[in-house]
Design a protein around this motif. Structure first.
Motif, short mmCIF file in Angstrom:
data_model
loop_
_atom_site.label_atom_id
_atom_site.label_comp_id
_atom_site.label_asym_id
_atom_site.label_seq_id
_atom_site.Cartn_x
_atom_site.Cartn_y
_atom_site.Cartn_z
N LYS C 95 39.48 30.22 47.67
CA LYS C 95 38.71 30.41 46.44
C LYS C 95 37.23 30.18 46.70
O LYS C 95 36.38 30.97 46.29
N GLU C 99 34.12 32.78 46.52
CA GLU C 99 33.00 32.55 45.62
C GLU C 99 31.67 32.71 46.37
O GLU C 99 30.72 33.30 45.86
N LEU C 102 30.98 36.34 47.04
CA LEU C 102 30.65 37.11 45.84
C LEU C 102 29.34 36.67 45.20
O LEU C 102 28.92 37.25 44.21
N LEU C 103 28.70 35.65 45.77
CA LEU C 103 27.46 35.17 45.17
C LEU C 103 26.50 36.31 44.92
O LEU C 103 25.99 36.50 43.82
N ALA C 124 39.90 39.09 46.19
CA ALA C 124 39.32 38.41 45.03
C ALA C 124 40.33 38.39 43.89
O ALA C 124 40.47 37.41 43.17
N ASN C 129 38.67 33.29 42.23
CA ASN C 129 38.48 32.85 40.86
C ASN C 129 38.23 34.07 39.99
O ASN C 129 37.71 35.07 40.45
N HIS C 131 36.08 34.07 37.69
CA HIS C 131 34.68 34.08 37.22
C HIS C 131 33.80 33.41 38.26
O HIS C 131 34.26 32.77 39.19
N SER C 132 32.54 33.58 38.08
CA SER C 132 31.59 33.03 39.02
C SER C 132 30.74 31.96 38.33
O SER C 132 30.52 32.02 37.13
N ARG C 133 30.33 30.95 39.13
CA ARG C 133 29.49 29.92 38.54
C ARG C 133 28.02 30.16 38.83
O ARG C 133 27.17 29.38 38.47
N PHE C 134 27.77 31.27 39.51
CA PHE C 134 26.42 31.58 39.96
C PHE C 134 25.62 32.14 38.79
O PHE C 134 25.97 33.16 38.22
N LYS C 138 20.95 37.81 41.28
CA LYS C 138 21.51 38.20 42.56
C LYS C 138 20.44 38.84 43.43
O LYS C 138 19.48 39.41 42.92
#
Ligand code: SF4
Ligand code: SF4
Ligand code: SF4
Ligand code: SF4
Ligand code: FES
Lengths: 178, 344, 528
Positions: C95, C99, C102-103, C124, C129, C131-134, C138
């Protein structure tokens, strides 16, 4: 062996049938005087309930670019297999790099299930509440990209589902330029 | 017969004929409107005010449709059949008195085309001839649906003709004459002197039999759409189909008028003596006749859109096991009563 | 041999096998990006993490090898290594890795041509995950052309360096490199040395994401719309195994198919883009007969009748021209028709190219010279003089379908022969010399076997349907021959193979079933 179970033993009056007949006649007579529910179509128009799924439209951004990126998710989701897309690089310098060169929907095959609008990642295809689009030939019911964009022009003042991105233009939504 | 008499007869024929045809047209319209109303719809309301001209539009449509004669039909009979149905239907009305007597040019003119002394028999005979139209249409079409339709109608007619005839016998017994005029005059006077009150059982039998005779729901086994496509007229199109259609409605008009004549005092207005009131009386009598007939016509439609169709075996059972014995018993009771009262 | 336990199952593997290889060979999925069986291991993507018993940290399975452990140190007294791919920690790390990857990765799947066959998408979905926490912006870079046929979308690149290693190890041309370091790193080429070698198309295939794209296929279609037909490339005598992706009888792209005896994992760009050639071609679909001034269309019945008449009239003076572009079956039926009296057109050649990895592009541009020679053993090289000598009056010519200039010798010869039948799918210069042209199949319509220059027989499968009234290449000579000899015709290509096996022992045990996807070496002649 079959057993006959009689749940109800008809009485003499029942067997005479005449009271029942009179009752039936009374019912129809009652309806004769009731309010009629016919909507006289061209004069009065049926107003569909919210969430009605009618003719498709292809949405545009406020700056006039087509939202659709020809990802074909809609045609993949379509259970009637009636969406036909030919993708190509988009003609716009900025914005999405891909767009539909052709976008045809066979309205005769479409079952108006709305799967296409659910599958669309770009909120590009949407079912409007237009229901009266009958026509005289089969060919006229194959709607193409121009037709779908035309439907958008007709109905652009209506939001059929809540669109969080409705206000933004295409540039703000893309991260890359090709 | 002098010349004036001849002219009067001709005028009467013309009036009766056109009145019948007009009623047929109105019935076509009424049937569609009434059925729509009963189903919560509006029905035809676009052609003319309230859609009143719809039957004319229908007629034009029938005329313009392609007249198809299927390849394998027996052509002479196929072409003849619609006429064989329509003509008796229209002829029946000749003996029905539709009003009291008026005085024209110094002579008494009864409002009836022909006062036959065998009036009732004439009617029964003509309705029986009409069934030839159906059977021949069914046979000549060379189609299984048509054939079954035609066969059903012949069986049905025989079954119900009997009950109908017997129920009429009790009326004849009361009036003592086969003349329809006499039967009507017999019912003059109070409301209770109408035959429907003297012979309620006969009335019920007659009513049911009349529905069967006219092939109307719940007895339209001959053209049961779900099983027979269109029954005897499956293979007919255009004007020939329209003739069947007209005949059905003409039969209904006659049947309604006959019911009124036999059981509801004909042109009688209760408590009035129309014959002694001159022209006013005649007009009143005609009006009363029209009103009563209209009610029975409405009843025809009303019943059609209320009751489902009988199954064929139910139809036969009802005819032979219920109506016929009932009619016979009714005759015996009436006859016995009359004998007893006359003996006294 | 060491015994390794992966998730409750025991496997006996060669010493020195990596855990990832062991798992993949046994249908256990371990997500991975930088590992590619044809390339050096770098262990840079960290996607293939597994838990190995006795090791304190998670290990990259692509770079962890199974070895023999002294028997007293074996785990549970039995295993040399115990691996878990399903451990909670592993799942958590997968995971986390996704993540990270995928940032800066755009949400491009709707416009990305890799969607549907993208490892990033698949993993993915399966391991990542939702969703992303970023929350920051980008990194956005414009697309670039790396070579004339390859575009890179830097945003999508996950820097697995497969492409870089490919140009170093397989093509040996080293155009690609990772420019800058850390956050700024990106795949790049020098301006004076773009990615333009003949193997360049492969980088788009091996890129696990949609970063490297072939301009030939970009925005053309979606992968799930296409049908995939395993077949053979017909552009040189190596016979690379390919998958033909087609839709509605139209070929959209070719990708290499794994075959360790032939092309391993790759193919060259000549073959990859070769199919476009057939798109412009003026396809012959009806038999044509020459009458004063030009060709006129005719029916099959008439064409065959006429050919048989001429054949009867020619007596012994008949000959055929076999073609190394046609299947063994077509050439075999031709040989039968003309009693083995066969020659062939001058070969079409180019320079042979050998790559350091052993990948080879043959100089012989025809796919089946080996097979043609096998089934027409009496091919004469100096056909022209044979024509003189034997008084040839009827010639049946299997046309290559390649537009080429005939030299004077051939032209004169074709002119001289009374009746020339050409079987072709296009109006080439050769077809124009014919008295009668019989329409055969185009390369991707053919079915049969071809034998590559190493003597490997492979199954050529049709990817698109035969156009118009054209007939299978083996069927036309067969029809004429059976009519001429008054014998029963053969009904399908398998029965032709059967007959061929009777005449040529080397082909005696060849059937489609035995050939399968990977082909067979000819009897006794197997290389390797
Ligand atoms: S509404 Fe349903 S059937 Fe119609 S196009 Fe969309 S997905 Fe297909
Ligand atoms: S309408 Fe939406 S789902 Fe369909 S191709 Fe366009 S972007 Fe994709
Ligand atoms: S590379 Fe894969 S995950 Fe990234 S946009 Fe393309 S399809 Fe989607
Ligand atoms: S371009 Fe593709 S193959 Fe090359 S490093 Fe990036 S992701 Fe890997
Ligand atoms: S596959 Fe093992 S680290 Fe990339």
């Amino acid at each position: 062996m079959a057993t006959i179970v009689k749940s109800y033993e008809p009485t003499f009056w029942d067997r005479l049938y005449l009271p029942a007949l009179a009752k039936g006649l009374a019912v129809t007579l009652k309806h004769f005087f009731r309010k009629k529910i016919t909507i006289q179509y061209p004069d009065e128009k049926y107003v569909p309930p919210d969430g009605y799924r009618g003719l498709h439209r292809l949405n545009k951004y406020p700056d006039g670019k087509i939202r659709c990126v020809a990802c074909e998710m809609c045609s993949a989701a379509c259970p009637a297999d009636c969406i036909h897309i030919i993708p190509g690089p988009s003609p716009w310098e900025d914005g999405k790099e891909r767009f539909p060169v052709r976008f045809d929907i066979d309205l005769l095959r479409c079952i108006f299930c709305g799967f296409c609008e659910m599958a669309c990642p770009e909120e590009a295809i949407e079912l409007t509440e237009i229901y009266d689009f009958s026509n005289y030939t089969r060919d006229d019911l194959l709607i193409d990209k121009e037709g779908l964009l035309g439907v958008y022009e007709l109905t652009k003042d209506t939001n059929y589902y809540s669109r969080p991105n409705a206000g933004q233009d295409s540039e703000a939504l893309t991260s890359d330029k090709f | 017969m002098d010349f004036l008499g001849f002219v009067i007869i001709c005028v009467k024929v013309l009036v009766v004929f056109s009145a019948t045809m007009l009623t047929v047209l109105m019935m076509v319209y009424a049937e569609r409107r009434v059925s729509a109303f009963m189903q919560g719809r509006l029905g035809p309301n676009r052609v003319g005010p309230q859609g009143l001209l719809q039957p004319i539009a229908d007629g034009i449509k029938f005329l313009m449709k392609e007249d198809i004669i299927p390849a394998e039909v027996n052509k002479p009979i196929y072409l003849l059949a619609p006429a064989m149905l329509l003509i008796p239907a229209l002829m029946t009305f000749a003996v029905i008195p539709f009003g009291s007597t008026i005085t024209l040019f110094g002579r008494e003119v009864p409002l009836q085309v022909a006062d036959l002394n065998v009036g009732i028999l004439y009617i029964l005979a003509l309705t029986s001839i009409g069934v030839y139209g159906l059977v021949l249409a069914g046979w000549a079409s060379n189609s299984k649906y048509s054939l079954i339709g035609g066969l059903r109608s012949s069986a049905q007619l025989i079954s119900y003709e009997l009950a109908m005839g017997l129920s009429v016998v009790s009326v004849i017994l009361l009036a003592g004459s086969l003349k329809l005029n006499v039967i009507v005059e017999d019912q003059q006077g109070y409301l209770l002197s109408w035959n429907v009150f003297k012979q309620p059982v006969a009335f019920l039998i007659f009513l049911v039999a009349v529905y069967a005779e006219t092939n109307r729901l719940p007895f339209d086994l001959t053209e049961a759409e779900q099983e027979l496509v269109g029954g005897y007229h499956t293979e007919y199109s255009s004007m020939k189909f329209a003739m069947f259609f007209t005949a059905e409605y003409a039969n209904m008009v006659t049947a309604a008028a006959l019911t009124v004549t036999l059981f509801f005092g004909g042109w009688d207005v209760p408590l009035l003596n129309e014959t002694s009131m001159g022209a006013l009386g005649a007009i009143l009598s005609v009006l009363s006749f029209i009103l009563k007939t209209a009610f029975f016509l409405f009843l025809f439609i009303w019943v059609r859109w209320t009751f489902p169709r009988f199954r064929y075996d139910q139809l036969m059972k009802l005819g032979w096991k219920v109506m016929l014995p009932l009619a016979l018993i009714n005759i015996f009771v009436t006859g016995g009563y009359l004998t007893l009262t006359s003996l006294r | 041999m060491p015994i390794v336990k992966i998730d409750d199952t025991d496997f006996t593997v060669e010493k020195g096998t990596s855990v990832l290889q062991a798992a993949l060979a046994n249908d256990i999925e371990i997500p991975h990006y930088c590992y590619h069986p044809a390339l050096e291991i770098v262990g840079s993507c960290r996607m293939c993490l597994v838990k190995v018993e006795g090791m304190p940290k998670l290990q990259v399975s692509c770079n962890t090898f199974v070895g023999d452990v002294p028997s007293d140190k074996k785990i549970d007294g039995k295993y040399d290594m115990v691996v878990s791919t399903q451990d909670e920690l592993v799942q958590q790390e997968q995971k986390n890795m996704l993540e990270f990857l995928l940032l800066n990765h755009p949400l491009d799947c709707p416009v990305c041509d890799q969607a549907g066959e993208c490892d990033l998408q698949d993993y993915a979905f399966k391991y990542g995950n939702a969703h992303s926490r970023f929350e920051e912006d980008k990194r956005v870079r414009p697309n670039e052309y790396l070579g004339s046929q390859i575009v890179i979308n830097h945003n999508r690149c996950i820097l697995c360096s497969r492409c870089v290693r490919f140009t170093r190890e397989i093509s040996g041309s080293s155009e690609l490199f990772v420019e800058a370091r850390g956050y700024n790193s990106k795949i790049s080429v020098l301006e004076e040395k773009p990615l333009d070698n003949l193997l360049a198309g492969n980088v788009a295939d091996i890129c696990p994401v949609g970063a490297l794209l072939s301009t030939d296929y970009i925005h053309k279609n979606r992968i799930w719309n296409l049908d995939k037909q395993p077949s053979i490339c017909q552009d040189c005598s190596v016979g690379c195994n390919v998958d033909v992706f087609h839709q509605k009888d139209q070929i959209l792209r070719l990708t290499p198919r794994e075959n360790h005896s032939v092309n391993k994992f790759f193919m060259c760009d000549k073959g990859r883009y070769g199919f476009h050639r057939f798109e412009e071609i003026e396809r012959l679909t009806v038999p044509m007969i020459m009458s004063e001034g030009g060709f006129i269309e005719t029916t099959w019945d008439e064409a065959i009748e006429k050919t048989v008449d001429e054949l009867n009239g020619a007596g012994k003076g008949i000959a055929g021209i076999a073609s190394p572009f046609h299947t063994n079956e077509a050439n075999f039926m031709l040989g039968r028709l003309v009693n083995g009296n066969v020659g062939t057109l001058p070969p079409i050649t180019s320079e042979e190219i050998n790559y350091p990895s052993g990948f080879r592009i043959s100089g012989d541009r025809s796919p089946n010279r080996h097979g043609m020679n096998d089934v027409c053993p009496s091919i004469v090289d100096d056909f022209a003089s044979a024509v003189e000598r034997k008084d040839i009056r009827f010639l049946y010519l299997l046309d290559d379908g390649i537009d080429r200039e005939l030299n004077e010798l051939w032209k004169g010869m074709l002119e001289k022969i009374d009746f020339v039948v050409v079987q072709s799918y296009a109006m080439t210069d050769v077809s124009k010399c014919a008295d009668i042209v019989l329409p055969g199949q185009a390369p991707f319509e053919r079915e049969g076997t071809i034998t590559n220059d190493m003597g490997r027989v492979q199954w050529l499968r049709p990817s698109v349907t035969t156009k118009g009234e054209s007939r299978p290449d083996w069927e036309i000579p067969m029809l004429i021959q059976s009519k001429h000899a008054g014998v029963e015709g053969l009904t399908d290509v398998s029965s032709v193979m059967n007959e061929m096996g009777k005449d040529f022992a080397a082909y005696s045990d060849i059937t489609f079933f035995r050939l399968g996807d990977q082909g067979l070496p000819l009897n006794g002649k197997a290389e390797e």
